[in-house]
Motif scaffolding. Structure first.
Motif, PDB file in Angstrom:
ATOM      1  N   PHE A   1      -2.298  -2.334  -3.647  1.00  0.00           N
ATOM      2  CA  PHE A   1      -2.141  -3.307  -4.732  1.00  0.00           C
ATOM      3  C   PHE A   1      -2.034  -4.703  -4.130  1.00  0.00           C
ATOM      4  O   PHE A   1      -1.315  -4.918  -3.148  1.00  0.00           O
ATOM      5  CB  PHE A   1      -0.872  -3.014  -5.540  1.00  0.00           C
TER       6      PHE A   1
ATOM      7  N   TYR B   1      -3.516   3.875  -1.670  1.00  0.00           N
ATOM      8  CA  TYR B   1      -3.698   3.031  -2.852  1.00  0.00           C
ATOM      9  C   TYR B   1      -3.108   1.668  -2.517  1.00  0.00           C
ATOM     10  O   TYR B   1      -1.927   1.576  -2.158  1.00  0.00           O
ATOM     11  CB  TYR B   1      -2.962   3.607  -4.058  1.00  0.00           C
TER      12      TYR B   1
ATOM     13  N   ALA C   1      -5.025   0.192  -8.900  1.00  0.00           N
ATOM     14  CA  ALA C   1      -5.471   0.423  -7.521  1.00  0.00           C
ATOM     15  C   ALA C   1      -6.244   1.730  -7.500  1.00  0.00           C
ATOM     16  O   ALA C   1      -5.807   2.728  -8.087  1.00  0.00           O
ATOM     17  CB  ALA C   1      -4.291   0.485  -6.562  1.00  0.00           C
TER      18      ALA C   1
ATOM     19  N   SER D   1       0.840  -1.196   0.000  1.00  0.00           N
ATOM     20  CA  SER D   1       0.000   0.000   0.000  1.00  0.00           C
ATOM     21  C   SER D   1       0.875   1.246   0.000  1.00  0.00           C
ATOM     22  O   SER D   1       1.965   1.259   0.593  1.00  0.00           O
ATOM     23  CB  SER D   1      -0.918   0.032   1.230  1.00  0.00           C
TER      24      SER D   1
END
Length: 482
Positions: A387, A385, A376, A330
């Motif tokens: 992933f 964000y 994302a 993240s």
């Protein structure tokens, strides 16, 4: 022993709910004794990366200039062609083209709605042949002077603001009102246009207007296109969704009493996806932000993205014989501390793509595959964000490493020297297009005015506090032989 088994089982259940495809050399084998799922983490490094230009093939044109206290000055202008439908005809018995206007219709804008700017329209002097082979035409650093004469007198100019104060509220509040900048192109343009229309040829006994038989003939012989740009003022960027050339025609017709009468009509021609349109973006002040060591940046359009360096060799040595069940990471967004009255939006979606493959991804209109490219979306609750399913990407890179290492140490080192970005990813702001079922069918560079600062940068990369650094989390299993 039972406790360890239950913990491992919980981890495995979690990872399988996230990813239905495990990858790696080892094969996951469950028996009645244990599930050998384990967790690991690796520190990744990030830095800001300057995007001098981006592939910007878009149906939206952008116009204006804006200066931000943090991100510097940004400007946008565009080249556009007008489409001519096949076998285009005007009314018979034309008296004159009384007026021609270029209408720039916009759905939204960024910045100060009352800022005054001046737009200039120049005719193109060179035909742009857009057959799909010249990808450079759609990069945001294309050079307009290659296609028009900057020393010639402009075709037209117009002062405007995003909020047109000359429009009464009674019209503005109508559902049919569409904000626009309407630019008169002058009598000489009208006269030249009609002269070219009046040129006719006879083919198989039928009179035709050869310059208007299709868009190619029209662009080659009548109107090569326009360069539209601001020459003074700043404070706003228009997001232009439709571009029209409106012709006000005076022509003779018959009344019900069979008498000649002069009437007027407006004939629209438009820019469509069948003809060329491309926006140029220019930024200043971006290079200074690249050198900011306290964080990393995202800035659109054509400004900044974040580069990620993965410790792939370290990971390979530790997990080359493991099955990688789940890998995630993240990226935290920092709070915007600026006090500007016109705050930029936050990029809604990030594309994670290998640095060496970004150019190919956009030029060939690819869609993320969750194997080597991932998306994302920004989560406002966590301000980040995130992933996941990156095990597929890491295993793909492991395969590359294995192939080169098997050739020998020299070949492996040579390969790394030749592929400088083999362990680097880019986080690029994008927009997506979906079908009626919600499936993503298109991914393009984000061309709206957005920005974000992410936790990371050289200060964090070099931090002595490992807990503060960005971590990539791994869940893996060892191959178990029966």
């Amino acid at each position: 022993m039972k406790l360890k088994f239950l913990v491992a089982l919980g981890i495995a259940a979690t990872l399988y709910s996230c990813d239905d495809e495990t990858t790696g050399i080892g094969q996951f084998v469950a028996d009645n004794d244990m599930i050998p799922a384990k967790a690991d983490s690796y520190t990744i490094e990030t830095r800001s990366h300057l995007l001098d230009s981006v592939y910007s093939r878009s149906s939206t044109a952008y116009l204006g200039k804006f200066t931000d206290q943090d991100y510097g000055t940004f400007s946008s202008d565009f080249l556009v062609q007008i489409n001519c439908p096949e076998n285009f005809i005007l009314p018979d018995r034309i008296e004159e083209i009384k007026e021609a206007t270029l209408g720039l219709y916009y759905t939204s804008y960024f910045g100060d709605s009352l800022a005054n700017l001046r737009v200039q329209v120049d005719p193109l002097t060179k035909v742009i042949k857009d057959d799909g082979t010249d990808k450079a035409l759609y990069y945001s650093n294309m050079e307009p002077t290659d296609y028009y004469d900057k020393n010639a007198a402009p075709l037209a100019t117009k002062d405007y603001s995003a909020y047109d104060r000359t429009i009464p509220d009674s019209i503005r509040n109508e559902d049919t009102y569409y904000p626009n900048v309407s630019i008169g192109l002058g009598k000489d343009f009208c006269k030249d246009f009609l002269e070219k229309y009046n040129y006719t040829e006879t083919v198989n006994g039928k009179t035709i207007h050869p310059y208007f038989k299709d868009s190619e003939s029209f662009i080659n012989n009548v109107l090569k296109g326009f360069y539209v740009h601001t020459t003074s003022g700043e404070g706003s960027i228009l997001y232009i969704s439709d571009i029209y050339l409106h012709l006000t025609i005076a022509y003779w017709t018959k009344t019900d009493e069979d008498k000649d009468t002069l009437v007027h009509t407006i004939v629209p021609m438009s820019s469509t996806k069948e003809v060329f349109m491309s926006t140029r973006f220019q930024n200043s002040g971006m290079k200074e932000l690249v050198n900011d060591t306290k964080c990393t940046y995202l800035k659109t359009p054509a400004g900044l993205c974040t580069e990620v360096t993965l410790p792939i060799e370290e990971m390979y040595e530790a997990h080359k014989n493991d099955t990688l069940n789940s890998i995630s990471v993240s990226f935290q967004k920092l709070k915007d501390q600026s006090n500007t009255p016109f705050k930029m939006g936050t990029p809604g979606t990030l594309l994670m793509v290998r640095k060496s493959e970004m150019k190919d991804f956009f030029e060939n209109n690819k869609v993320h595959d969750n194997k080597t490219t991932f998306l994302a979306t920004y989560d406002s609750n966590s301000n980040s964000y995130s992933f996941s399913k990156l095990n597929r990407l890491i295993s793909y890179i492991f395969s590359e490493i294995r192939t080169e290492i098997e050739k020998g140490e020299t070949e492996w080192n040579n390969w790394k020297n030749e592929h400088k970005d083999w362990n680097k990813l880019l986080l690029v702001p994008v927009t997506t297009e979906t079908d009626s079922q919600g499936n993503i069918i298109g991914v393009e560079n984000d061309l709206n005015v957005n920005s974000a600062m992410l936790v990371g940068g050289e200060d964090l990369n070099n931090s002595s506090d490992e807990n503060q650094r960005i971590k990539m989390s791994i869940i893996y299993t060892n191959p178990v032989q029966k």
